[in-house]
Design a protein around this motif. Structure first.
Motif, PDB file in Angstrom:
ATOM      1  N   UNK A  56       1.252  -0.935   0.180  1.00  0.00           N
ATOM      2  CA  UNK A  56       0.097   0.314  -0.104  1.00  0.00           C
ATOM      3  C   UNK A  56       1.075   1.151   0.051  1.00  0.00           C
ATOM      4  N   UNK A  57       2.263   1.665  -1.232  1.00  0.00           N
ATOM      5  CA  UNK A  57       2.532   2.474  -0.818  1.00  0.00           C
ATOM      6  C   UNK A  57       2.259   3.532  -1.670  1.00  0.00           C
ATOM      7  N   UNK A  58       2.395   5.208  -1.241  1.00  0.00           N
ATOM      8  CA  UNK A  58       1.723   6.146  -1.950  1.00  0.00           C
ATOM      9  C   UNK A  58       2.537   7.553  -1.884  1.00  0.00           C
ATOM     10  N   UNK A  59       3.039   7.573  -2.651  1.00  0.00           N
ATOM     11  CA  UNK A  59       3.712   9.213  -3.328  1.00  0.00           C
ATOM     12  C   UNK A  59       3.011  10.375  -3.763  1.00  0.00           C
ATOM     13  N   UNK A  60       3.512  11.331  -3.479  1.00  0.00           N
ATOM     14  CA  UNK A  60       2.679  12.784  -3.983  1.00  0.00           C
ATOM     15  C   UNK A  60       3.996  13.308  -4.409  1.00  0.00           C
ATOM     16  N   UNK A  61       3.579  13.480  -5.753  1.00  0.00           N
ATOM     17  CA  UNK A  61       3.844  14.227  -6.472  1.00  0.00           C
ATOM     18  C   UNK A  61       4.302  15.890  -6.934  1.00  0.00           C
ATOM     19  N   UNK A  62       2.830  15.751  -6.798  1.00  0.00           N
ATOM     20  CA  UNK A  62       2.139  17.631  -6.306  1.00  0.00           C
ATOM     21  C   UNK A  62       0.607  17.496  -5.538  1.00  0.00           C
ATOM     22  N   UNK A  63      -0.575  18.350  -5.270  1.00  0.00           N
ATOM     23  CA  UNK A  63      -1.094  18.154  -4.528  1.00  0.00           C
ATOM     24  C   UNK A  63      -2.407  18.058  -5.174  1.00  0.00           C
ATOM     25  N   UNK A  64      -1.786  17.615  -6.396  1.00  0.00           N
ATOM     26  CA  UNK A  64      -3.354  16.942  -7.094  1.00  0.00           C
ATOM     27  C   UNK A  64      -2.824  15.684  -7.463  1.00  0.00           C
ATOM     28  N   UNK A  65      -1.402  15.171  -7.009  1.00  0.00           N
ATOM     29  CA  UNK A  65      -0.874  13.956  -7.965  1.00  0.00           C
ATOM     30  C   UNK A  65      -0.820  13.330  -7.447  1.00  0.00           C
ATOM     31  N   UNK A  66      -0.957  11.896  -6.642  1.00  0.00           N
ATOM     32  CA  UNK A  66      -0.406  11.411  -5.997  1.00  0.00           C
ATOM     33  C   UNK A  66      -0.353   9.465  -6.935  1.00  0.00           C
ATOM     34  N   UNK A  67      -0.264   8.922  -5.763  1.00  0.00           N
ATOM     35  CA  UNK A  67       0.012   7.451  -6.767  1.00  0.00           C
ATOM     36  C   UNK A  67      -0.144   6.591  -5.512  1.00  0.00           C
ATOM     37  N   UNK A  68      -1.682   5.587  -6.190  1.00  0.00           N
ATOM     38  CA  UNK A  68      -1.953   4.619  -4.895  1.00  0.00           C
ATOM     39  C   UNK A  68      -1.188   3.768  -5.392  1.00  0.00           C
ATOM     40  N   UNK A  69       0.057   2.683  -5.365  1.00  0.00           N
ATOM     41  CA  UNK A  69       0.476   0.954  -5.178  1.00  0.00           C
ATOM     42  C   UNK A  69      -0.098   0.113  -5.027  1.00  0.00           C
ATOM     43  N   UNK A  70      -0.615  -1.165  -5.144  1.00  0.00           N
ATOM     44  CA  UNK A  70      -0.466  -1.412  -3.992  1.00  0.00           C
ATOM     45  C   UNK A  70       0.811  -2.216  -3.236  1.00  0.00           C
ATOM     46  N   UNK A  71       2.011  -2.789  -4.337  1.00  0.00           N
ATOM     47  CA  UNK A  71       2.870  -3.023  -3.319  1.00  0.00           C
ATOM     48  C   UNK A  71       3.952  -2.477  -4.685  1.00  0.00           C
ATOM     49  N   UNK A  72       4.969  -2.421  -2.965  1.00  0.00           N
ATOM     50  CA  UNK A  72       6.100  -1.809  -4.763  1.00  0.00           C
ATOM     51  C   UNK A  72       7.086  -2.883  -3.265  1.00  0.00           C
ATOM     52  N   UNK A  73       7.586  -3.367  -4.399  1.00  0.00           N
ATOM     53  CA  UNK A  73       9.630  -4.545  -4.668  1.00  0.00           C
ATOM     54  C   UNK A  73      10.063  -3.885  -4.418  1.00  0.00           C
ATOM     55  N   UNK A  74      11.645  -3.109  -3.713  1.00  0.00           N
ATOM     56  CA  UNK A  74      12.662  -2.619  -3.954  1.00  0.00           C
ATOM     57  C   UNK A  74      14.042  -3.505  -3.885  1.00  0.00           C
ATOM     58  N   UNK A  75      14.643  -4.217  -5.353  1.00  0.00           N
ATOM     59  CA  UNK A  75      15.896  -4.629  -4.789  1.00  0.00           C
ATOM     60  C   UNK A  75      17.009  -3.780  -4.766  1.00  0.00           C
ATOM     61  N   UNK A  76      18.382  -4.291  -4.955  1.00  0.00           N
ATOM     62  CA  UNK A  76      19.495  -3.551  -5.201  1.00  0.00           C
ATOM     63  C   UNK A  76      19.658  -3.003  -6.944  1.00  0.00           C
ATOM     64  N   UNK A  77      18.051  -4.134  -7.437  1.00  0.00           N
ATOM     65  CA  UNK A  77      18.915  -4.308  -8.652  1.00  0.00           C
ATOM     66  C   UNK A  77      17.765  -3.552  -9.623  1.00  0.00           C
ATOM     67  N   UNK A  78      16.422  -3.229  -9.125  1.00  0.00           N
ATOM     68  CA  UNK A  78      15.182  -2.443 -10.320  1.00  0.00           C
ATOM     69  C   UNK A  78      13.906  -3.181  -8.491  1.00  0.00           C
ATOM     70  N   UNK A  79      13.410  -2.375  -9.289  1.00  0.00           N
ATOM     71  CA  UNK A  79      12.203  -2.125  -8.720  1.00  0.00           C
ATOM     72  C   UNK A  79      11.011  -2.137  -9.577  1.00  0.00           C
ATOM     73  N   UNK A  80      10.378  -3.133  -8.518  1.00  0.00           N
ATOM     74  CA  UNK A  80       8.763  -3.864  -8.883  1.00  0.00           C
ATOM     75  C   UNK A  80       7.789  -3.322  -8.879  1.00  0.00           C
ATOM     76  N   UNK A  81       6.854  -3.245  -9.238  1.00  0.00           N
ATOM     77  CA  UNK A  81       5.275  -2.319  -8.719  1.00  0.00           C
ATOM     78  C   UNK A  81       4.467  -3.028  -9.415  1.00  0.00           C
TER      79      UNK A  81
END
Length: 152
Positions: A56-81
């Motif tokens: 349940x990852x959320x990031x806010x780029x601006x007051x009107x632009x927010x991304x909600x991603x069910x899951x984010x997997x972060x490794x040393x070599x890639x990111x999986x959304x």
């Protein structure tokens, strides 16, 4: 889910919206259960290298632009959304217009396209990473359908 349950308790069983709210609660609960199932499976995987998992990852780029991603997997070599859709029945991904059609118990229901949802969230996420000056890694995207009663 809590708000739906409270609302159902307050409405009379004969209220015109009661049935629709119960269906909404069932959909929200199914989605939450699917996300929990995927979260558990990811935690059970024995990755060779260290990783971070953000449900349940959320990031806010601006007051009107927010991304909600069910899951984010972060490794040393890639990111999986990961976008999770816990649906049953037969699913058809359409392109003109972009939408997901669910056929279940003789009914067809149209939903926003999860592919487009994931692409929009990915674009916001990538811009957010760039603004935060994080190391650039390849970003992969996937849609997971954890329900074994789904035909695509």
């Amino acid at each position: 889910m809590y708000a739906h349950k409270r609302l159902i308790k307050r409405l009379s069983p004969n209220h015109q919206k009661t049935e629709a709210i119960i269906r909404q609660l069932e959909n929200v609960t199914a989605g939450f259960n699917g996300e929990c199932r995927v979260d558990q499976m990811v935690q059970e995987v024995l990755f060779n290298k260290h990783f971070y998992y953000f449900p349940n990852f959320e990031c806010q780029l601006s007051p009107t632009r927010i991304a909600q991603i069910d899951s984010v997997l972060l490794t040393q070599s890639y990111i999986l959304l990961i976008e999770i859709k816990n649906m049953r029945g037969t699913l058809h991904f359409q392109e003109q217009p972009y939408q997901l059609i669910q056929e279940l118990e003789g009914q067809s229901i149209a939903y926003h396209c999860p592919q487009m949802q994931l692409l929009r969230a990915s674009d916001t996420f990538e811009r957010w990473l760039k603004n935060m000056k994080f190391k650039q890694l390849p970003i992969y995207k996937t849609i997971i359908m954890p329900n074994n009663r789904t035909v695509i």
